[in-house]
Scaffold this motif. Structure first.
Motif, PDB file in Angstrom:
ATOM      1  N   LYS A  26       0.835  -1.211   0.000  1.00 18.76           N
ATOM      2  CA  LYS A  26       0.000   0.000   0.000  1.00 18.76           C
ATOM      3  C   LYS A  26       0.865   1.255   0.000  1.00 18.76           C
ATOM      4  O   LYS A  26       0.518   2.258  -0.615  1.00 18.76           O
ATOM      5  N   LYS A  27       2.016   1.202   0.680  1.00 22.57           N
ATOM      6  CA  LYS A  27       2.916   2.359   0.706  1.00 22.57           C
ATOM      7  C   LYS A  27       3.597   2.556  -0.655  1.00 22.57           C
ATOM      8  O   LYS A  27       3.847   3.692  -1.067  1.00 22.57           O
ATOM      9  N   VAL A  28       3.892   1.439  -1.332  1.00 21.26           N
ATOM     10  CA  VAL A  28       4.499   1.543  -2.671  1.00 21.26           C
ATOM     11  C   VAL A  28       3.573   2.305  -3.617  1.00 21.26           C
ATOM     12  O   VAL A  28       4.013   3.101  -4.444  1.00 21.26           O
ATOM     13  N   GLY A  29       2.265   2.069  -3.483  1.00 27.10           N
ATOM     14  CA  GLY A  29       1.306   2.795  -4.314  1.00 27.10           C
ATOM     15  C   GLY A  29       0.505   1.874  -5.216  1.00 27.10           C
ATOM     16  O   GLY A  29       0.391   0.673  -4.956  1.00 27.10           O
ATOM     17  N   ALA A  30      -0.033   2.453  -6.283  1.00 26.78           N
ATOM     18  CA  ALA A  30      -0.925   1.705  -7.169  1.00 26.78           C
ATOM     19  C   ALA A  30      -0.194   0.524  -7.806  1.00 26.78           C
ATOM     20  O   ALA A  30       0.976   0.622  -8.166  1.00 26.78           O
ATOM     21  N   PHE A  31      -0.893  -0.587  -7.922  1.00 27.40           N
ATOM     22  CA  PHE A  31      -0.318  -1.785  -8.543  1.00 27.40           C
ATOM     23  C   PHE A  31      -1.413  -2.510  -9.316  1.00 27.40           C
ATOM     24  O   PHE A  31      -2.609  -2.310  -9.083  1.00 27.40           O
ATOM     25  N   ASP A  32      -0.965  -3.362 -10.231  1.00 27.56           N
ATOM     26  CA  ASP A  32      -1.923  -4.127 -11.036  1.00 27.56           C
ATOM     27  C   ASP A  32      -1.915  -5.610 -10.698  1.00 27.56           C
ATOM     28  O   ASP A  32      -2.952  -6.271 -10.770  1.00 27.56           O
ATOM     29  N   LEU A  33      -0.727  -6.108 -10.361  1.00 26.83           N
ATOM     30  CA  LEU A  33      -0.589  -7.557 -10.165  1.00 26.83           C
ATOM     31  C   LEU A  33       0.446  -7.815  -9.079  1.00 26.83           C
ATOM     32  O   LEU A  33       1.489  -7.163  -9.041  1.00 26.83           O
ATOM     33  N   VAL A  34       0.141  -8.770  -8.200  1.00 28.57           N
ATOM     34  CA  VAL A  34       1.099  -9.222  -7.189  1.00 28.57           C
ATOM     35  C   VAL A  34       1.428 -10.681  -7.484  1.00 28.57           C
ATOM     36  O   VAL A  34       0.520 -11.505  -7.658  1.00 28.57           O
ATOM     37  N   LEU A  35       2.706 -11.000  -7.566  1.00 24.61           N
ATOM     38  CA  LEU A  35       3.145 -12.375  -7.799  1.00 24.61           C
ATOM     39  C   LEU A  35       3.948 -12.857  -6.599  1.00 24.61           C
ATOM     40  O   LEU A  35       4.814 -12.143  -6.090  1.00 24.61           O
ATOM     41  N   CYS A  36       3.672 -14.076  -6.152  1.00 23.85           N
ATOM     42  CA  CYS A  36       4.393 -14.699  -5.043  1.00 23.85           C
ATOM     43  C   CYS A  36       4.729 -16.132  -5.425  1.00 23.85           C
ATOM     44  O   CYS A  36       4.044 -16.740  -6.259  1.00 23.85           O
ATOM     45  N   GLY A  37       5.766 -16.688  -4.811  1.00 21.06           N
ATOM     46  CA  GLY A  37       6.006 -18.117  -4.932  1.00 21.06           C
ATOM     47  C   GLY A  37       4.888 -18.876  -4.229  1.00 21.06           C
ATOM     48  O   GLY A  37       4.283 -18.374  -3.282  1.00 21.06           O
ATOM     49  N   ARG A  38       4.597 -20.079  -4.677  1.00 18.78           N
ATOM     50  CA  ARG A  38       3.484 -20.844  -4.104  1.00 18.78           C
ATOM     51  C   ARG A  38       3.702 -21.174  -2.629  1.00 18.78           C
ATOM     52  O   ARG A  38       2.741 -21.347  -1.874  1.00 18.78           O
ATOM     53  N   GLN A  39       4.986 -21.268  -2.211  1.00 22.68           N
ATOM     54  CA  GLN A  39       5.330 -21.542  -0.823  1.00 22.68           C
ATOM     55  C   GLN A  39       6.825 -21.309  -0.681  1.00 22.68           C
ATOM     56  O   GLN A  39       7.538 -21.196  -1.670  1.00 22.68           O
ATOM     57  N   ALA A  40       7.280 -21.201   0.559  1.00 20.33           N
ATOM     58  CA  ALA A  40       8.712 -21.006   0.804  1.00 20.33           C
ATOM     59  C   ALA A  40       9.331 -22.323   1.241  1.00 20.33           C
ATOM     60  O   ALA A  40       8.708 -23.107   1.957  1.00 20.33           O
ATOM     61  N   SER A  41      10.561 -22.553   0.825  1.00 18.21           N
ATOM     62  CA  SER A  41      11.185 -23.860   1.069  1.00 18.21           C
ATOM     63  C   SER A  41      11.635 -24.039   2.511  1.00 18.21           C
ATOM     64  O   SER A  41      12.074 -25.131   2.873  1.00 18.21           O
ATOM     65  N   ASP A  42      11.553 -22.986   3.350  1.00 17.33           N
ATOM     66  CA  ASP A  42      11.951 -23.186   4.748  1.00 17.33           C
ATOM     67  C   ASP A  42      10.826 -23.810   5.574  1.00 17.33           C
ATOM     68  O   ASP A  42      11.028 -24.748   6.323  1.00 17.33           O
ATOM     69  N   TRP A  43       9.579 -23.328   5.406  1.00 17.67           N
ATOM     70  CA  TRP A  43       8.472 -23.885   6.187  1.00 17.67           C
ATOM     71  C   TRP A  43       7.434 -24.582   5.321  1.00 17.67           C
ATOM     72  O   TRP A  43       6.600 -25.340   5.822  1.00 17.67           O
ATOM     73  N   ASP A  44       7.410 -24.293   4.023  1.00 16.97           N
ATOM     74  CA  ASP A  44       6.501 -24.973   3.080  1.00 16.97           C
ATOM     75  C   ASP A  44       5.027 -24.841   3.472  1.00 16.97           C
ATOM     76  O   ASP A  44       4.219 -25.752   3.233  1.00 16.97           O
ATOM     77  N   GLN A  45       4.648 -23.726   4.079  1.00 21.03           N
ATOM     78  CA  GLN A  45       3.264 -23.568   4.510  1.00 21.03           C
ATOM     79  C   GLN A  45       2.358 -22.998   3.411  1.00 21.03           C
ATOM     80  O   GLN A  45       1.188 -23.363   3.328  1.00 21.03           O
ATOM     81  N   GLY A  46       2.879 -22.066   2.603  1.00 16.79           N
ATOM     82  CA  GLY A  46       2.083 -21.498   1.521  1.00 16.79           C
ATOM     83  C   GLY A  46       0.908 -20.675   1.994  1.00 16.79           C
ATOM     84  O   GLY A  46      -0.119 -20.606   1.309  1.00 16.79           O
ATOM     85  N   GLN A  47       1.029 -20.052   3.159  1.00 16.32           N
ATOM     86  CA  GLN A  47      -0.099 -19.301   3.722  1.00 16.32           C
ATOM     87  C   GLN A  47      -0.024 -17.800   3.449  1.00 16.32           C
ATOM     88  O   GLN A  47      -1.052 -17.137   3.310  1.00 16.32           O
ATOM     89  N   VAL A  48       1.208 -17.253   3.405  1.00 12.25           N
ATOM     90  CA  VAL A  48       1.365 -15.793   3.310  1.00 12.25           C
ATOM     91  C   VAL A  48       0.651 -15.202   2.092  1.00 12.25           C
ATOM     92  O   VAL A  48      -0.046 -14.177   2.223  1.00 12.25           O
ATOM     93  N   PRO A  49       0.780 -15.780   0.891  1.00 11.00           N
ATOM     94  CA  PRO A  49       0.092 -15.168  -0.257  1.00 11.00           C
ATOM     95  C   PRO A  49      -1.427 -15.083  -0.064  1.00 11.00           C
ATOM     96  O   PRO A  49      -2.048 -14.100  -0.484  1.00 11.00           O
ATOM     97  N   LEU A  50      -2.006 -16.090   0.577  1.00 11.59           N
ATOM     98  CA  LEU A  50      -3.455 -16.087   0.771  1.00 11.59           C
ATOM     99  C   LEU A  50      -3.863 -15.014   1.780  1.00 11.59           C
ATOM    100  O   LEU A  50      -4.857 -14.311   1.590  1.00 11.59           O
ATOM    101  N   VAL A  51      -3.067 -14.879   2.851  1.00 16.97           N
ATOM    102  CA  VAL A  51      -3.329 -13.819   3.835  1.00 16.97           C
ATOM    103  C   VAL A  51      -3.178 -12.454   3.167  1.00 16.97           C
ATOM    104  O   VAL A  51      -4.000 -11.544   3.364  1.00 16.97           O
ATOM    105  N   LEU A  52      -2.132 -12.316   2.362  1.00  9.79           N
ATOM    106  CA  LEU A  52      -1.858 -11.042   1.690  1.00  9.79           C
ATOM    107  C   LEU A  52      -3.005 -10.634   0.768  1.00  9.79           C
ATOM    108  O   LEU A  52      -3.451  -9.479   0.783  1.00  9.79           O
TER     109      LEU A  52
END
Length: 267
Positions: free
Chosen positions: A112-138
């Motif tokens: 939100k501080k960066v400003g207007a955006f059109d698309l956010v891309l994230c990895g499906r999960q991180a290899s340290d915890w493999d939870q894949g929750q952050v993108p959904l929360v975001l």
């Protein structure tokens, strides 16, 4: 078009398993000594997905955001050397022990501080915890649609067209912009940074924000704000047992083996 890519620095998953230690008192993984961290592999592919969109049309800007402490600059700058335009780092001791919800809240505030955006891309999960929750929360905190486990991302006017991986192949879905898409390894290998890209990245200085810069109080990002609680982190105990099936012929051995497996309810 403005694409935001979220990346995370993680311990190198290719490091020998024996190098990883657990601090049972704090329920934390002790980073392996002498092994440099890396950008999460799925996140690198998210950067690659953004770059492919940038290659296909003019006027695309890519901003990379990372949340964490003890970031190694030569590692976290890799997306810049691949071709991303800007790098924003959120570093603050207060966020050290954040869970998926807290990390998602920090990323949402940074976007939100960066400003207007059109698309956010994230990895499906991180290899340290493999939870894949952050993108959904975001996505929830940004109030935008989310499409998960993408193997291909294309722009389609005011929408994003995604081929997402399913059990027996893939399906094509479309979501209005702005949207968030998580990228899977089926996208293909991320490009290697060129020497020119590495030199250009070395000259770029990332924007560094603290939680306070994002308007977040320590109580909103500290361990007290976590929605989950880690009960125990441990290395699974390895057990092995070998039993030799004796028989006078291969056929008899097969029968005995099948009976033994059935006895243990394996088959």
């Amino acid at each position: 078009m403005h694409i935001i890519v979220c990346v995370k620095q993680v311990p190198d998953p290719e490091a020998p398993f024996a190098n990883f230690k657990i601090d049972s008192a704090t329920n934390k993984v002790i980073p392996p000594q002498g092994v440099s961290p890396v950008i999460n592999g799925f996140d690198e592919q998210a950067v690659e997905a953004a770059l492919r969109i940038k290659d296909s049309q003019a006027g695309v800007k890519i901003t990379v955001i990372s949340v964490g402490n003890d970031l190694v600059m030569d590692v976290i700058k890799k997306p810049l050397s691949m071709g991303a335009d800007e790098l924003v780092l959120v570093q603050d001791p207060a966020i050290e022990n954040g869970d998926s919800h807290t990390t998602g809240a920090v990323l949402a505030a940074a976007i939100k501080k960066v400003g207007a955006f059109d698309l956010v891309l994230c990895g499906r999960q991180a290899s340290d915890w493999d939870q894949g929750q952050v993108p959904l929360v975001l996505a929830e905190l940004l109030s935008i649609p989310v499409v998960t486990i993408a193997k291909k991302v294309e722009m389609a006017g005011a929408a994003v067209k995604v081929e997402r991986v399913v059990v027996d192949g893939f399906e094509t879905v479309q979501a209005p912009l702005p949207a968030l898409v998580t990228i899977s390894n089926e996208l293909g290998e991320a490009r290697y940074p060129t020497l020119r890209g590495i030199m250009a990245a070395g000259r770029k200085k990332p924007t560094v924000w603290s939680a306070k810069d994002l308007g977040l109080e320590s109580g909103q990002v500290s361990q007290n704000a976590n929605r989950g609680r880690m009960l125990k982190v441990f290395v699974p105990e390895k057990r092995s047992k070998c039993e030799v099936i004796s028989a006078d012929s291969p056929a008899e051995a097969g029968v005995k083996l099948a009976a033994r497996l059935r006895e243990d309810k394996v088959i």
